[in-house]
Motif scaffolding. Structure first.
Motif, short mmCIF file in Angstrom:
data_model
loop_
_atom_site.label_atom_id
_atom_site.label_comp_id
_atom_site.label_asym_id
_atom_site.label_seq_id
_atom_site.Cartn_x
_atom_site.Cartn_y
_atom_site.Cartn_z
N SER A 41 27.97 34.14 27.08
CA SER A 41 29.17 33.44 27.56
C SER A 41 28.76 32.25 28.43
O SER A 41 27.68 32.24 29.01
N ASP A 42 29.63 31.27 28.48
CA ASP A 42 29.38 30.09 29.32
C ASP A 42 30.52 29.96 30.31
O ASP A 42 31.37 30.84 30.43
N ILE A 43 30.57 28.83 31.03
CA ILE A 43 31.58 28.65 32.07
C ILE A 43 32.99 28.66 31.50
O ILE A 43 33.92 29.13 32.15
N ILE A 44 33.18 28.18 30.29
CA ILE A 44 34.52 28.17 29.69
C ILE A 44 35.00 29.60 29.44
O ILE A 44 36.14 29.94 29.74
N ASP A 45 34.13 30.43 28.92
CA ASP A 45 34.48 31.84 28.73
C ASP A 45 34.80 32.50 30.06
O ASP A 45 35.74 33.29 30.17
N GLU A 46 34.02 32.16 31.09
CA GLU A 46 34.24 32.74 32.41
C GLU A 46 35.61 32.33 32.96
O GLU A 46 36.34 33.16 33.51
N VAL A 47 35.97 31.06 32.81
CA VAL A 47 37.26 30.58 33.31
C VAL A 47 38.40 31.32 32.61
O VAL A 47 39.34 31.79 33.25
N ILE A 48 38.32 31.43 31.29
CA ILE A 48 39.39 32.09 30.54
C ILE A 48 39.47 33.57 30.92
O ILE A 48 40.57 34.11 31.08
N ASP A 49 38.33 34.21 31.11
CA ASP A 49 38.32 35.63 31.46
C ASP A 49 38.86 35.88 32.88
O ASP A 49 39.52 36.90 33.13
N LEU A 50 38.58 34.97 33.81
CA LEU A 50 38.97 35.18 35.21
C LEU A 50 40.33 34.57 35.57
O LEU A 50 40.82 34.77 36.68
N PHE A 51 40.92 33.83 34.65
CA PHE A 51 42.16 33.12 34.96
C PHE A 51 43.27 34.04 35.45
O PHE A 51 43.87 33.81 36.50
N ARG A 52 43.57 35.07 34.69
CA ARG A 52 44.74 35.89 35.02
C ARG A 52 44.58 36.62 36.35
O ARG A 52 45.56 36.84 37.05
N ALA A 53 43.37 36.97 36.72
CA ALA A 53 43.15 37.61 38.01
C ALA A 53 43.19 36.59 39.15
O ALA A 53 43.80 36.82 40.19
#
Length: 176
Positions: A41-53
């Motif tokens: 995963s890269d920063i984009i995956d991290e942003v999408i994964d952490l967005f809702r929290a």
């Protein structure tokens, strides 16, 4: 409950304007370094994964330049959801893709610009050349981000109501 921070804080990546220029898994041309492992995963995956929290927080302690890129990504994702929600009836996957790609390529402010909403959190690029590199990186980031977001929003073929329920949330009370 504390907010989730970026795993890329403390990275050895180049930093401009208080943001790391992190490697991306992307098909778009730009100054972003190519990700060493295309499966990781890269920063984009991290942003999408952490967005809702993270979008539920009004305060966010910045622990590094990775967090600043995370903040930018969360605010951009929120902006994308708002743009999709403004279209009635709900756009198809192809229409949403076109809408977000147009938005990604549009004119946008970077740290140091007078119209950038979070200048207190970011520093200005040290030179015009650095500002140009940062603008190109963020444009490449936004293009790839838009593609991946549409894939996540339309994972089952239609617009996810669970993702769209977060479109009115304002992370840190800010917008891009």
């Amino acid at each position: 409950m504390p907010a989730y921070h970026s795993a890329y804080n403390g990275s050895d990546a180049r930093s401009i304007g208080g943001m790391y220029l992190l490697p991306l898994k992307t098909k778009y041309r730009g100054p972003a370094p190519v990700a060493a492992d295309p499966e990781a995963s890269d920063i984009i995956d991290e942003v999408i994964d952490l967005f809702r929290a993270n979008c539920l927080f009004r305060n966010f302690e910045v622990r590094g330049d990775g967090d600043r890129l995370l903040i930018y990504g969360i605010l951009y994702l929120s902006d994308c959801l708002t743009r999709i929600a403004s279209k009635q009836p709900a756009p198809s996957k192809q229409e949403a893709q076109k809408l977000l790609q147009t938005h990604a390529l549009g004119n946008f402010a970077i740290p140091g610009d007078a119209t950038f909403s979070l200048n207190a959190v970011y520093s200005s690029p040290s030179s015009k050349a650095d500002a140009d590199v940062l603008r190109q990186y963020l444009q490449q980031f936004r293009q790839e981000f838009s593609d991946r977001l549409v894939e996540r929003l339309y994972a089952d073929g239609q617009l996810s109501k669970w993702w769209m329920s977060f479109q009115k949330r304002k992370f840190m009370g800010k917008t891009l």
